[in-house]
Design an enzyme around this catalytic site. Structure first.
Site, mmCIF file in Angstrom:
data_model
loop_
_atom_site.group_PDB
_atom_site.id
_atom_site.type_symbol
_atom_site.label_atom_id
_atom_site.label_comp_id
_atom_site.label_asym_id
_atom_site.label_seq_id
_atom_site.Cartn_x
_atom_site.Cartn_y
_atom_site.Cartn_z
ATOM 1 N N GLU A 1 7.359 86.699 13.012
ATOM 2 C CA GLU A 1 7.177 87.441 12.460
ATOM 3 C C GLU A 1 5.805 87.937 13.316
ATOM 4 O O GLU A 1 4.636 87.924 12.625
ATOM 5 C CB GLU A 1 6.783 87.878 10.748
ATOM 6 N N CYS A 2 6.139 89.741 13.201
ATOM 7 C CA CYS A 2 4.566 90.224 13.681
ATOM 8 C C CYS A 2 3.665 88.914 14.181
ATOM 9 O O CYS A 2 3.569 89.360 15.644
ATOM 10 C CB CYS A 2 3.920 90.549 12.357
ATOM 11 N N GLY A 3 2.730 88.619 13.565
ATOM 12 C CA GLY A 3 1.338 87.757 14.510
ATOM 13 C C GLY A 3 1.933 86.532 15.406
ATOM 14 O O GLY A 3 1.850 86.273 16.328
#
Length: 472
Positions: A345-347
């Site tokens: 997710e994301c990072g």
């Protein structure tokens, strides 16, 4: 507290963001903890960073309370499970008290959470540059909804000399308007109540030297300026007012987890630190043991993993260290090439790219499981609640017609954000392509709330089980 009795609880809110909710909540938790109380923490909304501050103060995970992610009955069950056995629970609100998912709605606001959980509310009132006008603010906040539940006022940024006069004036004015709301204390101007911030809100606790000592000082100061006994009396209004119902889903999961526990690696360090407690709890309920590791410092993935979680955070601030750890990059790349199940997710999604560009324009070669480059946009690229829908018609962690709820908040974007799913705003008016759902990999910018689509988590666990059996 007697067995079976609901934990006393209180919710801290304010007229707007930037009013000092996090500092006040952390100081109150520290002060109550110093009295020897078992304190639990919660946070309204989808925020990751404020719960990290709560954990730094208490040494315990804080729980997100979010009425977009959870239906009311689920929220109630989760809150009771999280706070059971404690002496008091402190919930930090989000934004202004009535601010919900849209400009004209209080849905999923702190107010919505307070009325759902039947929690009494303390209103934090910033006082710098105001006096009598504060009474008008309190009147408006308390009467905007008939069941506002505001039971006390905590003044912020007030001098020791001015406080007695402000308290007397406010309580007198409010009584004259038919409102019996006590001023329970104040937060004075002090460095111990100040916290640094960046685009996602506060900086993470790991970046603040001496945070524990700072919060201890804040708690000691607050214990002299706030009537903690009155706070406990107000919090006691919540005790016993909600019937406990069994968390049947968790009980069924635990009852069926007789198989050998799966080992799921969870990236945990300064670069990867954003996880919803409920996601981790659900995976544990489904028979997983969570194994933390550091992409910054560990030379390779832990031995014997059956799956991988790469959460959000700030990898863009740690490009040199991440790239320098070639052993970990190779270990993650080889695990994914071999088919190890992975949620990123994301990072974590950024880490899987061929290349990550930092805010200075320097490009860092990373894992390479995602072809393309992640780069800064110079503005908020995506923000807010979303439903992640399967848009391809192919089967995977999400089946056709299914969706999982989530949230996005990022200033970086990707040359290949994925196209296996659609992110759809709650009003249905805006949508965009996202997510790489390729075999055992599910990776993209959205942060997922797994309990909103339990089957998603079950499929991930099933994939991990199949991986474990294949590796034996």
């Amino acid at each position: 507290m007697e067995a079976g009795e609901r934990t006393p609880g209180i919710l801290l809110t304010a007229p707007a963001s930037g009013s000092g909710k996090t500092a006040a909540a952390c100081a109150l938790m520290a002060a109550l903890g110093e009295q020897g109380l078992d304190v639990r923490a919660c946070k309204c909304g989808p925020d990751y960073i404020d719960p990290m501050f709560h954990r730094e103060v208490l040494g315990l995970d804080s729980k997100n309370l979010d009425l977009f992610f959870s239906e009311p009955e689920e929220l109630i069950r989760g809150y009771i499970r999280h706070t059971e056995g404690a002496d008091i629970a402190v919930t930090e609100g989000v934004m202004g008290y009535y601010d919900g998912m849209t400009l004209d709605s209080d849905r999923a606001s702190s107010y919505d959470v307070a009325r759902t959980l039947d929690l009494p509310v303390l209103l934090i009132l910033p006082c710098r540059g105001a006096s009598l006008s504060l009474a008008a603010v309190v009147k408006g906040m308390a009467e905007f909804r008939k069941d506002s539940r505001i039971c006390g006022i905590l003044l912020n940024r007030v001098s020791d000399m001015l406080y007695p006069r402000l308290k007397k004036m406010l309580e007198s004015e409010l009584r004259g308007m038919g409102l019996d709301i006590p001023v329970i204390g104040y937060l004075p101007e002090s460095p111990c109540f100040r916290m640094e911030s960046r685009h996602l809100g506060l900086v993470t606790p790991q970046e603040l030297d001496g945070l524990k000592a700072q919060m201890k000082r804040a708690g000691e100061l607050l214990s002299r300026t706030v009537d903690l006994e009155l706070v406990r009396q107000i919090a006691g209004k919540a005790a016993g007012s909600m019937k406990k119902e069994p968390d049947t889903a968790a009980e069924k999961a635990l009852a069926g987890s007789a198989e050998k526990a799966l080992r799921i690696g969870v990236a945990r360090d300064e670069a990867f630190c954003f996880y919803y407690k409920d996601n981790l709890t659900l995976l544990e309920d489904l028979g997983c043991t969570l194994i933390p590791f550091s992409p910054l410092r560990d030379s390779a993935l832990p031995e014997g993993l059956d799956g991988l979680l790469l959460g959000g955070g700030y990898p863009e601030l740690h490009g040199e260290e991440l790239v320098g750890n070639t052993g970990m990059i190779s270990s993650v790349r080889e695990a994914l090439e071999a088919g190890m199940p992975c949620l990123a997710e994301c990072g974590g999604f950024m880490y899987l790219h061929e290349e990550m560009e930092d805010r200075n324009g320097k490009k860092w070669p990373l894992v390479g499981a995602i072809r393309g480059r992640t780069y800064p946009t110079g503005k908020l690229a995506r923000f807010g609640y979303v439903k992640i829908e399967n848009s391809t018609g192919t089967e995977g962690y999400l089946q056709p017609g299914e969706y999982v709820r989530g949230h996005e908040f990022h200033y970086w974007d990707s040359t290949d954000s994925g196209s296996d799913c659609l992110a759809v705003k709650p009003d249905g008016r805006r949508k965009w392509n996202c997510i790489h759902m390729d075999g055992s990999l599910f990776a993209g910018y959205p942060h997922l709330y797994l309990p909103s689509m339990r089957k998603f988590a079950e499929r991930f666990v099933r994939q991990c089980r199949e991986w474990e059996e294949k590796e034996l």
